[in-house]
Design a protein around this motif. Structure first.
Motif, PDB file in Angstrom:
ATOM      1  N   UNK A  77       0.860  -1.190   0.000  1.00 38.25           N
ATOM      2  CA  UNK A  77       0.000   0.000   0.000  1.00 38.25           C
ATOM      3  C   UNK A  77       0.887   1.227   0.000  1.00 38.25           C
ATOM      4  N   UNK A  78       0.633   2.139  -0.938  1.00 32.83           N
ATOM      5  CA  UNK A  78       1.339   3.419  -0.961  1.00 32.83           C
ATOM      6  C   UNK A  78       0.284   4.515  -0.853  1.00 32.83           C
ATOM      7  N   UNK A  79       0.419   5.351   0.170  1.00 33.97           N
ATOM      8  CA  UNK A  79      -0.644   6.308   0.463  1.00 33.97           C
ATOM      9  C   UNK A  79      -0.109   7.714   0.739  1.00 33.97           C
ATOM     10  N   UNK A  80      -0.896   8.692   0.355  1.00 34.25           N
ATOM     11  CA  UNK A  80      -0.587  10.076   0.695  1.00 34.25           C
ATOM     12  C   UNK A  80      -0.795  10.282   2.189  1.00 34.25           C
ATOM     13  N   UNK A  81      -0.034  11.191   2.770  1.00 37.20           N
ATOM     14  CA  UNK A  81      -0.159  11.435   4.203  1.00 37.20           C
ATOM     15  C   UNK A  81      -1.349  12.351   4.497  1.00 37.20           C
ATOM     16  N   UNK A 109       3.547   8.858   1.355  1.00 40.89           N
ATOM     17  CA  UNK A 109       4.004   9.951   0.485  1.00 40.89           C
ATOM     18  C   UNK A 109       3.538  11.290   1.077  1.00 40.89           C
ATOM     19  N   UNK A 110       4.349  12.318   0.902  1.00 41.30           N
ATOM     20  CA  UNK A 110       3.948  13.645   1.367  1.00 41.30           C
ATOM     21  C   UNK A 110       4.728  14.713   0.617  1.00 41.30           C
ATOM     22  N   UNK A 111       4.069  15.830   0.399  1.00 36.74           N
ATOM     23  CA  UNK A 111       4.751  16.968  -0.244  1.00 36.74           C
ATOM     24  C   UNK A 111       5.460  17.844   0.779  1.00 36.74           C
ATOM     25  N   UNK A 112       5.278  17.535   2.067  1.00 37.16           N
ATOM     26  CA  UNK A 112       5.895  18.306   3.134  1.00 37.16           C
ATOM     27  C   UNK A 112       6.980  17.480   3.819  1.00 37.16           C
ATOM     28  N   UNK A 126       5.742   2.063   8.883  1.00 40.30           N
ATOM     29  CA  UNK A 126       5.888   2.355   7.457  1.00 40.30           C
ATOM     30  C   UNK A 126       7.265   1.912   6.976  1.00 40.30           C
ATOM     31  N   UNK A 127       7.296   1.350   5.759  1.00 39.84           N
ATOM     32  CA  UNK A 127       8.571   0.881   5.210  1.00 39.84           C
ATOM     33  C   UNK A 127       9.408   2.022   4.630  1.00 39.84           C
ATOM     34  N   UNK A 128       8.725   2.991   3.992  1.00 37.21           N
ATOM     35  CA  UNK A 128       9.414   4.117   3.372  1.00 37.21           C
ATOM     36  C   UNK A 128       8.557   5.366   3.524  1.00 37.21           C
ATOM     37  N   UNK A 129       9.224   6.527   3.352  1.00 32.42           N
ATOM     38  CA  UNK A 129       8.525   7.805   3.326  1.00 32.42           C
ATOM     39  C   UNK A 129       9.057   8.575   2.125  1.00 32.42           C
ATOM     40  N   UNK A 130       8.205   8.723   1.108  1.00 33.93           N
ATOM     41  CA  UNK A 130       8.614   9.396  -0.131  1.00 33.93           C
ATOM     42  C   UNK A 130       8.138  10.840  -0.115  1.00 33.93           C
TER      43      UNK A 130
END
Length: 221
Positions: A77-81, A109-112, A126-130
């Motif tokens: 699962x890849x999700x926006x924050x 994922x997050x733009x901030x 969470x495995x990663x934070x993009x």
């Protein structure tokens, strides 16, 4: 080609309320040969995964593909924050709290670029934070998590099969023992000796028996 064939076996659920970002991540994942399903909220992601919120009274079905959700397992699962309603962090916690879903890798994922937010998500599992915009090079970091999850699932299935086999054998043994306990117990009763027969035997072989005396017989010389 071999890697593409392998990656196509992985199904990624992408969650983002932004249509533009959702289309972007979908295109990047498909270009990496992943199967992709997109939804626009955390609640729809939970519904797709088979978890439902108690306060969900709406009958609206999630805008997802493929149509039959139950036939396709989700591998990541890849999700926006930042999303209205349920945030990506809330979705992460829901997944990790579920005994059936906790092994699914989750990427935020997050733009901030907020360190405290990043650390909180990583600490929650969470495995990663993009950071957005997500790039193709970012997705190359997904594969190790997918392979690890696949290996863990295989080991878990193996342990479950062994446990079921052991439980079946134990049940069969208990059933066999129960059948033996329920069978009527045949008790051998001592056979009383035949008194007449015994008396005859004793008379024939007793050393105290008196020999017959023959009288009235004259001996001629």
């Amino acid at each position: 080609m071999g890697m593409a064939a392998t990656d196509s076996q992985f199904h990624v659920l992408a969650v983002d309320d932004s249509v533009i970002d959702r289309k972007l991540i979908e295109r990047l994942l498909k270009s990496s040969s992943y199967q992709v399903t997109t939804v626009d909220s955390g609640s729809k992601a939970l519904e797709f995964l088979g978890l439902y919120e108690d306060d969900q009274s709406s009958s609206d079905s999630p805008s997802v593909s493929p149509n039959n959700q139950q036939e396709v397992g989700v591998n990541l699962v890849i999700t926006d924050y930042c999303m209205p309603g349920m945030t990506g962090y809330d979705l992460l916690r829901k997944i990790k709290e579920s005994s059936s879903l906790r092994n699914i890798p989750v990427v935020i994922m997050s733009s901030e670029n907020v360190p405290s937010r990043i650390n909180r998500c990583l600490e929650e599992g969470a495995e990663e934070f993009f950071l957005k915009p997500v790039r193709l090079s970012d997705l190359s970091r997904l594969r190790p998590h997918l392979m690890k999850a696949k290996s863990n699932n295989q080991n878990q299935e193996k342990q479950e099969d062994e446990s079921e086999s052991s439980e079946t054998q134990s049940q069969e043994q208990e059933h066999h023992e129960l059948e033996q306990q329920q069978q009527p117990q045949l008790q051998l009763q001592p056979i009383p000796p035949n008194s007449n027969k015994r008396k005859a035997v004793e008379e024939g072989f007793s050393p105290d028996r008196t020999r017959p005396i023959y009288s009235g017989i004259a001996t001629l010389v």
